[in-house]
Design an enzyme around this catalytic site. Structure first.
Site, PDB file in Angstrom:
ATOM      1  N   LYS A  36       0.837  -1.206   0.000  1.00 54.00           N
ATOM      2  CA  LYS A  36       0.000   0.000   0.000  1.00 54.00           C
ATOM      3  C   LYS A  36       0.872   1.256   0.000  1.00 54.00           C
ATOM      4  O   LYS A  36       0.609   2.215  -0.723  1.00 54.00           O
ATOM      5  CB  LYS A  36      -0.901   0.028   1.233  1.00 54.00           C
ATOM      6  N   VAL A  60       8.946  -8.324  11.794  1.00 49.32           N
ATOM      7  CA  VAL A  60       8.105  -8.981  12.791  1.00 49.32           C
ATOM      8  C   VAL A  60       8.967  -9.114  14.036  1.00 49.32           C
ATOM      9  O   VAL A  60      10.134  -9.506  13.961  1.00 49.32           O
ATOM     10  CB  VAL A  60       7.590 -10.350  12.295  1.00 49.32           C
ATOM     11  N   SER A  65      11.655 -11.123  22.154  1.00 47.86           N
ATOM     12  CA  SER A  65      11.307  -9.749  22.523  1.00 47.86           C
ATOM     13  C   SER A  65       9.839  -9.633  22.919  1.00 47.86           C
ATOM     14  O   SER A  65       9.487  -8.846  23.799  1.00 47.86           O
ATOM     15  CB  SER A  65      11.573  -8.794  21.360  1.00 47.86           C
ATOM     16  N   ARG A  72       7.497  -7.977  31.160  1.00 43.76           N
ATOM     17  CA  ARG A  72       7.667  -6.626  31.701  1.00 43.76           C
ATOM     18  C   ARG A  72       6.327  -6.019  32.120  1.00 43.76           C
ATOM     19  O   ARG A  72       6.222  -5.296  33.098  1.00 43.76           O
ATOM     20  CB  ARG A  72       8.342  -5.745  30.637  1.00 43.76           C
ATOM     21  N   SER A 130      12.798  12.229  26.506  1.00 39.74           N
ATOM     22  CA  SER A 130      14.122  11.922  25.941  1.00 39.74           C
ATOM     23  C   SER A 130      14.469  12.873  24.797  1.00 39.74           C
ATOM     24  O   SER A 130      15.635  13.040  24.458  1.00 39.74           O
ATOM     25  CB  SER A 130      14.128  10.481  25.424  1.00 39.74           C
ATOM     26  N   GLU A 155       2.027  -1.701  13.960  1.00 42.54           N
ATOM     27  CA  GLU A 155       2.506  -0.406  14.451  1.00 42.54           C
ATOM     28  C   GLU A 155       3.238   0.298  13.316  1.00 42.54           C
ATOM     29  O   GLU A 155       4.161  -0.266  12.730  1.00 42.54           O
ATOM     30  CB  GLU A 155       3.457  -0.581  15.641  1.00 42.54           C
ATOM     31  N   ALA A 167      17.084   8.862  16.562  1.00 41.88           N
ATOM     32  CA  ALA A 167      16.466   7.732  17.273  1.00 41.88           C
ATOM     33  C   ALA A 167      17.355   6.496  17.241  1.00 41.88           C
ATOM     34  O   ALA A 167      17.447   5.773  18.242  1.00 41.88           O
ATOM     35  CB  ALA A 167      15.091   7.419  16.686  1.00 41.88           C
ATOM     36  N   GLU A 170      20.333   7.165  19.636  1.00 45.65           N
ATOM     37  CA  GLU A 170      19.858   7.181  21.024  1.00 45.65           C
ATOM     38  C   GLU A 170      19.528   5.761  21.489  1.00 45.65           C
ATOM     39  O   GLU A 170      19.852   5.369  22.610  1.00 45.65           O
ATOM     40  CB  GLU A 170      18.627   8.092  21.125  1.00 45.65           C
ATOM     41  N   HIS A 171      18.908   4.989  20.605  1.00 42.94           N
ATOM     42  CA  HIS A 171      18.562   3.600  20.934  1.00 42.94           C
ATOM     43  C   HIS A 171      19.826   2.792  21.238  1.00 42.94           C
ATOM     44  O   HIS A 171      19.878   2.049  22.223  1.00 42.94           O
ATOM     45  CB  HIS A 171      17.781   2.981  19.785  1.00 42.94           C
TER      46      HIS A 171
HETATM   47  P1  GTP Z   1       7.114   0.178  23.884  1.00 39.85           P
HETATM   48  O1  GTP Z   1       6.760  -0.723  25.031  1.00 39.85           O
HETATM   49  O2  GTP Z   1       8.574   0.580  23.882  1.00 39.85           O
HETATM   50  O3  GTP Z   1       6.703  -0.364  22.570  1.00 39.85           O
HETATM   51  O4  GTP Z   1       6.337   1.552  24.192  1.00 39.85           O
HETATM   52  P2  GTP Z   1       4.792   1.906  24.078  1.00 39.85           P
HETATM   53  O5  GTP Z   1       3.988   0.701  23.761  1.00 39.85           O
HETATM   54  O6  GTP Z   1       4.404   2.741  25.267  1.00 39.85           O
HETATM   55  O7  GTP Z   1       4.767   2.820  22.801  1.00 39.85           O
HETATM   56  P3  GTP Z   1       5.631   4.095  22.473  1.00 39.85           P
HETATM   57  O8  GTP Z   1       4.836   4.838  21.474  1.00 39.85           O
HETATM   58  O9  GTP Z   1       6.073   4.831  23.688  1.00 39.85           O
HETATM   59  O10 GTP Z   1       6.951   3.510  21.802  1.00 39.85           O
HETATM   60  C1  GTP Z   1       6.900   2.618  20.766  1.00 39.85           C
HETATM   61  C2  GTP Z   1       8.230   2.547  20.039  1.00 39.85           C
HETATM   62  O11 GTP Z   1       8.712   3.865  19.726  1.00 39.85           O
HETATM   63  C3  GTP Z   1       9.380   1.941  20.802  1.00 39.85           C
HETATM   64  O12 GTP Z   1       9.357   0.540  20.738  1.00 39.85           O
HETATM   65  C4  GTP Z   1      10.579   2.539  20.059  1.00 39.85           C
HETATM   66  O13 GTP Z   1      10.770   1.894  18.805  1.00 39.85           O
HETATM   67  C5  GTP Z   1      10.109   3.939  19.779  1.00 39.85           C
HETATM   68  N1  GTP Z   1      10.481   4.863  20.872  1.00 39.85           N
HETATM   69  C6  GTP Z   1       9.687   5.370  21.829  1.00 39.85           C
HETATM   70  N2  GTP Z   1      10.361   6.199  22.643  1.00 39.85           N
HETATM   71  C7  GTP Z   1      11.628   6.226  22.201  1.00 39.85           C
HETATM   72  C8  GTP Z   1      12.834   6.914  22.631  1.00 39.85           C
HETATM   73  O14 GTP Z   1      12.866   7.678  23.606  1.00 39.85           O
HETATM   74  N3  GTP Z   1      13.959   6.680  21.902  1.00 39.85           N
HETATM   75  C9  GTP Z   1      13.977   5.870  20.805  1.00 39.85           C
HETATM   76  N4  GTP Z   1      15.129   5.697  20.163  1.00 39.85           N
HETATM   77  N5  GTP Z   1      12.876   5.215  20.381  1.00 39.85           N
HETATM   78  C10 GTP Z   1      11.721   5.384  21.065  1.00 39.85           C
HETATM   79 MG    MG Z   2       8.054  -1.249  20.574  1.00 42.72          MG
END
Ligand code: GTP
Ligand code: MG
Length: 217
Positions: A36, A60, A65, A72, A130, A155, A167, A170-171
């Site tokens: 799409k 995927v 994870s 968690r 962050s 997502e 990002a 930082e990751h």
């Molecule tokens: P997750 O449990 O991490 O998936 O978070 P969530 O379900 O609360 O969703 P959120 O929108 O906060 O984050 C989803 C995804 O965004 C993460 O898995 C990361 O890929 C990315 N992400 C969110 N916050 C950060 C950050 O501070 N730094 C970086 N590098 N990536 C982020």
């Molecule tokens: Mg995630």
């Protein structure tokens, strides 16, 4: 006998029993979304003479994870809990040039009839502490199997090249420090994120100026 597929559309949590089925369904959903997005990009190129999308990455989530995330959040590792509580089993990241492209792409995706937008998180309007910036959508779309239709969640993360650069670094840093990077490093990263936002704004403005000049000729 003719199958009434519309009537048999099911929620994914009701009838997925094995990891193989999970993998099949989420891979199928990713393929559909990827196609799409490719089509939208090609159409956009035709009409507006430029590509809003730089590149697209899809994955995927690894089973380890998924299990870690369930743990968690205090859930048992069952297939049911995976599909119910983990919204990013299928993930797609769309990288574009300008912030304005992000909203254009998000709108084009939302406008597709078979895609249902479940949640939107706009970390560009509301950056994380962050400094993280990106536009997130959880969507659901139907995957057609031989005997039923299953709605699958994906997502979608949409960000600019500059946001993606920040990002990914930082990751990596957070991973190295297991999420507990020293204070000055976090401060530096947040400052860099603001520089990135500023850079994006200036590049957008520059691009708009150039488009306006082109329009005059
Ligand atoms: P997750 O449990 O991490 O998936 O978070 P969530 O379900 O609360 O969703 P959120 O929108 O906060 O984050 C989803 C995804 O965004 C993460 O898995 C990361 O890929 C990315 N992400 C969110 N916050 C950060 C950050 O501070 N730094 C970086 N590098 N990536 C982020
Ligand atoms: Mg995630």
């Amino acid at each position: 006998m003719e199958l009434d597929l519309a009537a048999s559309s099911t929620n994914i949590t009701d009838d997925i029993n094995t990891w193989e089925e999970v993998n099949l369904l989420y891979n199928a959903a990713l393929k559909q979304i990827t196609t799409k997005i490719e089509i939208l990009n090609e159409e956009f190129q035709e009409v507006h003479r430029y590509n809003p999308i730089e590149h697209v990455k899809a994955r995927v989530k690894a089973p380890e994870s998924i299990v870690k995330k369930l743990k968690r959040n205090g859930y048992e590792s069952t297939i049911g809990n995976m599909v119910r509580y983990v919204n990013d089993i299928a993930g797609i990241r769309i990288i574009c040039s300008f912030t304005s492209d992000i909203y254009r792409i998000a709108e084009m995706i939302s406008n597709q009839k078979d895609i249902q937008v479940i949640t939107v998180k706009d970390y560009i309007m509301n950056p994380k502490n962050s400094g993280y910036r990106s536009y997130h959508m959880i969507v659901s779309l139907p995957v057609y199997l031989s005997d039923r239709i299953v709605n699958v969640k994906v997502e979608i993360q949409i960000r600019t090249v500059a946001m993606d650069f920040w990002a990914s670094l930082e990751h990596k840093i957070q991973y190295k420090f297991e999420g507990k990077a020293p204070g000055h490093i976090n401060e530096e990263l947040t400052e860099c994120a603001e520089m990135v936002a500023n850079l994006d704004a200036r590049m957008l403005q520059l691009n708009e100026e150039i488009l306006a000049i082109e329009g005059e000729h």
